[in-house]
Design an enzyme around this catalytic site. Structure first.
Site, PDB file in Angstrom:
ATOM      1  CG  ASN A 149      -0.202   0.089   2.119  1.00 18.21           C
ATOM      2  OD1 ASN A 149       0.756  -0.927   2.805  1.00 18.21           O
ATOM      3  ND2 ASN A 149      -0.630   1.026   3.237  1.00 18.21           N
ATOM      4  CD  GLN A 178      -3.989   0.047  -1.939  1.00 28.03           C
ATOM      5  OE1 GLN A 178      -3.980   0.596  -2.666  1.00 28.03           O
ATOM      6  NE2 GLN A 178      -4.110   0.841  -0.679  1.00 28.03           N
ATOM      7  CB  SER A 198     -11.213  -1.907   1.400  1.00 29.39           C
ATOM      8  OG  SER A 198     -12.065  -1.189   1.950  1.00 29.39           O
ATOM      9  CG  HIS A 200     -12.212   2.802   0.917  1.00 25.25           C
ATOM     10  ND1 HIS A 200     -11.184   3.788   1.356  1.00 25.25           N
ATOM     11  CD2 HIS A 200     -12.039   2.188   2.136  1.00 25.25           C
ATOM     12  CE1 HIS A 200     -11.180   4.025   2.133  1.00 25.25           C
ATOM     13  NE2 HIS A 200     -11.005   2.517   2.614  1.00 25.25           N
ATOM     14  CB  THR A 236     -28.070  -6.258  10.903  1.00 28.71           C
ATOM     15  OG1 THR A 236     -28.961  -7.114  11.943  1.00 28.71           O
ATOM     16  CG2 THR A 236     -29.027  -5.928   9.813  1.00 28.71           C
ATOM     17  CB  CYS A 322      -3.003   3.312   8.544  1.00 30.66           C
ATOM     18  SG  CYS A 322      -4.959   2.293   7.800  1.00 30.66           S
TER      19      CYS A 322
END
Length: 383
Positions: A149, A178, A198, A200, A236, A322
């Protein structure tokens, strides 16, 4: 402003935004409910699951939905470690894994698991033979990221998977956050048991992730409750995000070849510019992801360069999102053998669908101006 931080997060496709809004309006029922609304919502989840399997060409397992890449990595690694503890307590990873993998492994070490961090070369690549040499009779998991990343190096995932076929009791996890939807990835053909992704990072919504689980692999659930997500993850389901994420993946996969070819030309242009500047040092070497370019200005704090780029209308980042707010040298660059001075000055440029050659020219001109401004300060203790 020119946005060059796509490895941190991407702008959603307009079709994805529209889809998510429509599902939120029409399908708000709990997918676990037995009435018609619940059944319809559950059907959307199953169709999304099938669409992802179709796009990723997987037939030997199932795709789970999580809250993102971090949870997918945690569930994969901790889930295997706790499920197969009676089989062994040894895990193998590279020294340049994402924080969500690295910190997960540190937690497991504190619980008594043994972790071998296999070193990488100065170019940022791990060698298959080094992973094989680290395997013991107690090795239950090998976890290796597909694309780093921070510096964009592509690891030999296919070769590692082929080698691990000789060790059927060792599970293979790949952090593909990535690379999913961007580069060729063949979980079934490459012998991968677990794959993290992921949404996004591929122009989908935040807060939704993917985890492929090969048939026969069991995971110890990290959350207790109902039998959601095939019993691996209670809670949920986020139906609008799931449907939108599946659509984003489809759109990304459909345009992946053209995108890769275009970005290879753009990144080649930018890398050539960086190599032409003696003040800058390009990090990593081929094979590299075409959308990530990472360089250092040794002796200069990366946040200074990032802020100066922003003053020139350009958005970039220092390292992974991060870890961007800590002041420590890059763990990845240190693992490549870089000095602390070099590892403290990294800047990441990550490309997106909107970028063209003219944007590379604008970025190069901005960096040229910044270098001229910083040159007099190179020997200043302030920097």
């Amino acid at each position: 402003m020119l946005y060059f931080d796509h490895s941190a997060s991407t702008p959603p496709y307009e079709e994805v935004i529209e889809t998510m809004m429509q599902v939120m309006k029409k399908h708000y029922a709990n997918p676990s409910s037995l009435h018609a609304g619940g059944v319809e919502a559950a059907g959307l989840i199953q169709r999304s699951r099938a669409l992802i399997a179709e796009q990723m060409k997987t037939t030997k397992g199932s795709w789970l939905f999580t809250s993102g890449g971090t949870e997918s990595n945690n569930l994969a690694i901790k889930g295997v470690a706790k499920q197969y503890r009676s089989r062994g307590n040894h895990i193998i990873a590279t020294s340049i894994e994402h924080a969500s993998v690295h910190e997960t492994l540190k937690q497991l070490e504190a619980e008594g698991y043994l972790v071998t961090y296999v070193p990488v070369s100065s170019s940022g690549h791990v060698q298959v033979k080094h992973i094989q040499a680290a395997i013991t009779k107690d090795t239950i998991l090998v976890t290796v990221m597909h694309v780093n990343n921070e510096i964009g190096t592509i690891q030999p995932i296919q070769e590692i998977g082929e080698m691990l076929k000789e060790y059927p009791k060792t599970i293979f996890h790949v952090d593909a956050v990535q690379s999913m939807g961007k580069l060729r990835l063949d979980p079934d053909g490459w012998g991968i048991d677990l794959v993290s992704g992921s949404a996004h990072k591929l122009r989908g919504p935040r807060g939704i992730g993917f985890l492929y689980v090969r048939e026969g692999v069991k995971l110890y659930p990290l959350s207790s409750g109902g039998t959601h997500e095939l019993g691996f993850r209670a809670g949920t389901e986020n139906v609008p995000a799931i449907v939108a994420a599946a659509k984003a993946l489809r759109l990304s996969v459909e345009g992946s070849v053209q995108r890769k070819n275009r970005m290879e030309l753009l990144s080649k242009q930018l890398r050539s510019f960086i190599q032409s500047k003696q003040e800058l040092k390009l990090n990593g070497a081929e094979p590299l992801a075409p959308n990530i370019i990472h360089f250092s200005y040794p002796g200069m704090k990366p946040e200074v360069i990032v802020h100066m780029l922003e003053q020139n209308g350009i958005i970039a980042s220092t390292k992974s999102a991060c870890s961007s707010k800590d002041n420590k040298p890059s763990r990845v660059l240190l693992a490549l053998g870089a000095s602390e001075k070099h590892a403290s000055g990294g800047v990441r440029i990550s490309l997106g669908d909107e970028h063209e050659q003219k944007h590379m020219n604008e970025l190069s001109l901005a960096l040229t101006r910044i270098i001229e401004q910083l040159k007099p300060l190179e020997r200043s203790s302030t920097y």
